[in-house]
Design a protein around this motif. Structure first.
Motif, PDB file in Angstrom:
ATOM      1  N   ARG A  21       1.786   5.527 -32.671  1.00  0.00           N
ATOM      2  CA  ARG A  21       1.159   5.443 -31.337  1.00  0.00           C
ATOM      3  C   ARG A  21       0.689   4.021 -31.065  1.00  0.00           C
ATOM      4  N   ARG A 105      -0.328  19.050 -34.960  1.00  0.00           N
ATOM      5  CA  ARG A 105      -1.271  17.958 -34.687  1.00  0.00           C
ATOM      6  C   ARG A 105      -2.040  18.132 -33.399  1.00  0.00           C
ATOM      7  N   ASP A 106      -3.010  17.220 -33.206  1.00  0.00           N
ATOM      8  CA  ASP A 106      -3.930  17.384 -32.077  1.00  0.00           C
ATOM      9  C   ASP A 106      -3.320  17.118 -30.700  1.00  0.00           C
ATOM     10  N   ASN A 110       0.072  11.670 -30.666  1.00  0.00           N
ATOM     11  CA  ASN A 110       0.022  11.471 -32.122  1.00  0.00           C
ATOM     12  C   ASN A 110       1.189  12.130 -32.849  1.00  0.00           C
ATOM     13  N   ASP A 150      -9.169  23.903 -34.184  1.00  0.00           N
ATOM     14  CA  ASP A 150      -9.984  22.810 -34.680  1.00  0.00           C
ATOM     15  C   ASP A 150     -10.841  22.217 -33.562  1.00  0.00           C
ATOM     16  N   THR A 152     -13.126  20.128 -33.528  1.00  0.00           N
ATOM     17  CA  THR A 152     -13.450  18.690 -33.542  1.00  0.00           C
ATOM     18  C   THR A 152     -12.510  17.935 -32.592  1.00  0.00           C
ATOM     19  N   ARG A 153     -11.391  18.554 -32.273  1.00  0.00           N
ATOM     20  CA  ARG A 153     -10.428  17.893 -31.377  1.00  0.00           C
ATOM     21  C   ARG A 153     -10.999  17.646 -29.989  1.00  0.00           C
ATOM     22  N   ARG A 156     -12.351  14.371 -30.390  1.00  0.00           N
ATOM     23  CA  ARG A 156     -11.254  13.404 -30.554  1.00  0.00           C
ATOM     24  C   ARG A 156     -10.608  13.094 -29.207  1.00  0.00           C
ATOM     25  N   ARG A 159     -12.759  10.731 -27.438  1.00  0.00           N
ATOM     26  CA  ARG A 159     -12.728   9.410 -28.078  1.00  0.00           C
ATOM     27  C   ARG A 159     -11.447   8.645 -27.728  1.00  0.00           C
ATOM     28  N   ARG A 163     -11.129   5.226 -25.697  1.00  0.00           N
ATOM     29  CA  ARG A 163     -10.634   4.043 -26.408  1.00  0.00           C
ATOM     30  C   ARG A 163      -9.359   3.484 -25.789  1.00  0.00           C
TER      31      ARG A 163
HETATM   32  N1  CTP Z   1      -5.253  15.174 -36.648  1.00  0.00           N
HETATM   33  C1  CTP Z   1      -5.246  16.412 -36.028  1.00  0.00           C
HETATM   34  N2  CTP Z   1      -6.419  17.098 -35.851  1.00  0.00           N
HETATM   35  C2  CTP Z   1      -7.591  16.565 -36.273  1.00  0.00           C
HETATM   36  C3  CTP Z   1      -7.614  15.312 -36.911  1.00  0.00           C
HETATM   37  C4  CTP Z   1      -6.425  14.636 -37.073  1.00  0.00           C
HETATM   38  O1  CTP Z   1      -4.202  16.899 -35.649  1.00  0.00           O
HETATM   39  N3  CTP Z   1      -8.723  17.215 -36.073  1.00  0.00           N
HETATM   40  C5  CTP Z   1      -3.982  14.441 -36.821  1.00  0.00           C
HETATM   41  C6  CTP Z   1      -3.731  13.473 -35.671  1.00  0.00           C
HETATM   42  O2  CTP Z   1      -2.503  13.769 -35.075  1.00  0.00           O
HETATM   43  C7  CTP Z   1      -3.721  12.087 -36.262  1.00  0.00           C
HETATM   44  C8  CTP Z   1      -3.580  12.328 -37.761  1.00  0.00           C
HETATM   45  O3  CTP Z   1      -4.003  13.670 -37.992  1.00  0.00           O
HETATM   46  O4  CTP Z   1      -2.691  11.289 -35.774  1.00  0.00           O
HETATM   47  C9  CTP Z   1      -4.421  11.364 -38.564  1.00  0.00           C
HETATM   48  O5  CTP Z   1      -5.796  11.476 -38.220  1.00  0.00           O
HETATM   49  P1  CTP Z   1      -6.730  10.215 -38.006  1.00  0.00           P
HETATM   50  O6  CTP Z   1      -6.470   9.225 -39.062  1.00  0.00           O
HETATM   51  O7  CTP Z   1      -8.098  10.703 -37.779  1.00  0.00           O
HETATM   52  O8  CTP Z   1      -6.206   9.733 -36.583  1.00  0.00           O
HETATM   53  P2  CTP Z   1      -5.568   8.438 -35.998  1.00  0.00           P
HETATM   54  O9  CTP Z   1      -4.694   8.918 -34.910  1.00  0.00           O
HETATM   55  O10 CTP Z   1      -4.979   7.535 -37.002  1.00  0.00           O
HETATM   56  O11 CTP Z   1      -6.830   7.811 -35.290  1.00  0.00           O
HETATM   57  P3  CTP Z   1      -7.658   6.492 -35.627  1.00  0.00           P
HETATM   58  O12 CTP Z   1      -6.920   5.437 -34.877  1.00  0.00           O
HETATM   59  O13 CTP Z   1      -9.015   6.787 -35.039  1.00  0.00           O
HETATM   60  O14 CTP Z   1      -7.666   6.329 -37.102  1.00  0.00           O
END
Ligand code: CTP
Length: 406
Positions: A21, A105-106, A110, A150, A152-153, A156, A159, A163
């Motif tokens: 991404r 994934r979320d 991603n 989940d 917590t998403r 996310r 966020r 961002r």
């Molecule tokens: N992920 C998810 N659900 C969550 C946390 C994470 O599906 N609750 C997946 C996301 O798709 C993410 C991957 O796990 O791409 C890695 O998580 P993380 O390292 O937290 O996310 P990043 O996208 O790398 O974000 P950051 O730039 O903040 O590190």
């Protein structure tokens, strides 16, 4: 190199997730996520063996972290294994596809993967319309149960929205509202809630995200009485200005920026309510007490300074110094955002830029030479000299010694 190791083990290897991404968005990202269609741990160990890295692996999840000598890390995951047991036969293990793995994934943005094996190096796989959403600047979930799976998403989503300066897609927004209404977030453990909150408050510009949390009604999960009032909003704006000022001035000073925003956000809570919020967030006992004690002390100090200035129009430097000297940076910055008086703000900034660095010439050795008896008198005398120095009543070392003798 990752691709070559994959080729040697005959497994497909992909760079996935946030790394891809950010690559497409031209944003630096130091965390690399790799997914292996096969045994990720074996892959990580083989790679590490060849390139002098360490490996930490979690057998249960089939994941590993490759740590380079300079600290750079690569997270390695295996596409999950699925077991099919048919009666009378040995269990057979089947590899679920990369696509299934990405589907868990979320958000769509991603789910991009780039193939690293030499034969198809650089080929991008986009199963869920991630490139389109990146272009349209949208945060979108892959399926309706994402926030139920989940919660917590929810944080996310906010966020990433803030961002990347994206927008949460309409349907996804409705799913968030639904998750809030159905109280899914109530079930979220305190630690996970705190982690997400800290991530949000650590972002460069957390105000928009806080605003978004408030508009979704998420603040009540921190404390039922927590609201974003106009007063808190203004204070958060002020905190942002003060933090930029401070970071510019003290480039290398380490402090927890999120804690400043947290204190400001919770400014309207009483001490008991703040305690409740910390309990909900499972803040460790030690940290909670420190937070409390220093907030109380800080607010008392602020009230003293404010009162004195309002009454007499002046205050001595030494008084400001001794009121503030034991407070952590986070609390001092919080007080700067909190005070409504420009004059008091000037005093707080003077503390940072000048007062905290003032030292006297006289040391404990001098006192020993002057035959001061060991005990609490040492500290009293040194404080006395420091007080005189702060208030400009002594200039030279001689003046200080004179004061001590006296
Ligand atoms: N992920 C998810 N659900 C969550 C946390 C994470 O599906 N609750 C997946 C996301 O798709 C993410 C991957 O796990 O791409 C890695 O998580 P993380 O390292 O937290 O996310 P990043 O996208 O790398 O974000 P950051 O730039 O903040 O590190």
């Amino acid at each position: 190199e990752l691709g070559r190791v994959g080729d040697s083990l005959d497994v497909p290897v992909f760079a996935v997730g946030g790394f891809v991404r950010d690559l497409l968005m031209n944003v630096p990202n130091l965390d690399m996520d790799v997914t292996v269609e096969g045994d990720g741990i074996l892959f990580a160990e083989t790679f590490a063996g060849q390139y002098g890295c360490r490996v930490k692996s979690h057998d249960k999840f089939g994941t590993a972290v490759i740590v380079f000598p300079d600290g750079f890390k690569i997270d390695v995951a295996s596409t999950r294994l699925e077991y099919y047991v048919s009666p009378g036969a040995l269990p057979t293990v089947e590899r679920s596809s990369l696509k299934m793995d990405l589907y868990r994934r979320d958000f769509t943005i991603n789910t991009l993967a780039i193939r690293l094996n030499e034969s198809e190096f650089g080929v991008m796989l986009d199963f869920f319309g991630a490139q389109r959403d990146l272009q349209d600047h949208l945060i979108r979930v892959l399926h309706n149960l994402s926030f139920v799976e989940d919660p917590t998403r929810v944080f996310r989503a906010i966020r990433f929205e803030q961002r990347l300066d994206f927008t949460i897609a309409k349907h996804t927004e409705n799913l968030i509202k639904n998750a809030v209404k159905m109280d899914f977030l109530e079930k979220l453990g305190g630690k996970r809630l705190l982690t997400e909150l800290v991530y949000i408050l650590r972002e460069n510009e957390p105000l928009k995200a806080i605003e978004r949390m408030a508009s979704f009604g998420l603040l009540r999960f921190i404390h039922p009485e927590l609201e974003l009032t106009t007063g808190t909003r203004n204070m958060l704006e002020e905190a942002r200005r003060i933090i930029s000022w401070f970071d510019l001035l003290f480039l290398n000073r380490a402090y927890e920026r999120w804690a400043v925003y947290f204190l400001v956000l919770c400014e309207s809570l009483t001490h008991d309510q703040l305690w409740g919020a910390c309990t909900r967030l499972a803040v460790s006992e030690h940290y909670r007490e420190k937070l409390f004690e220093t907030r109380r002390q800080g607010e008392e100090a602020l009230a003293t300074i404010e009162k004195k200035i309002a009454r007499t129009g002046a205050i001595e430097k030494s008084e400001v110094y001794f009121l503030l000297k034991d407070l952590p940076v986070e609390v001092l910055l919080y007080l700067m955002a909190k005070t409504g008086s420009e004059e008091v703000k000037k005093w707080l900034s003077l503390y940072f830029t000048q007062l905290q660095n003032v030292r006297c010439f006289v040391t404990g050795h001098d006192l020993k030479r002057l035959q001061v008896p060991p005990g609490p008198l040492y500290k009293d005398l040194l404080d006395l000299v420091l007080k005189a120095r702060l208030d400009g009543r002594v200039i030279s070392r001689e003046d200080e010694l004179e004061l001590v003798r006296h």
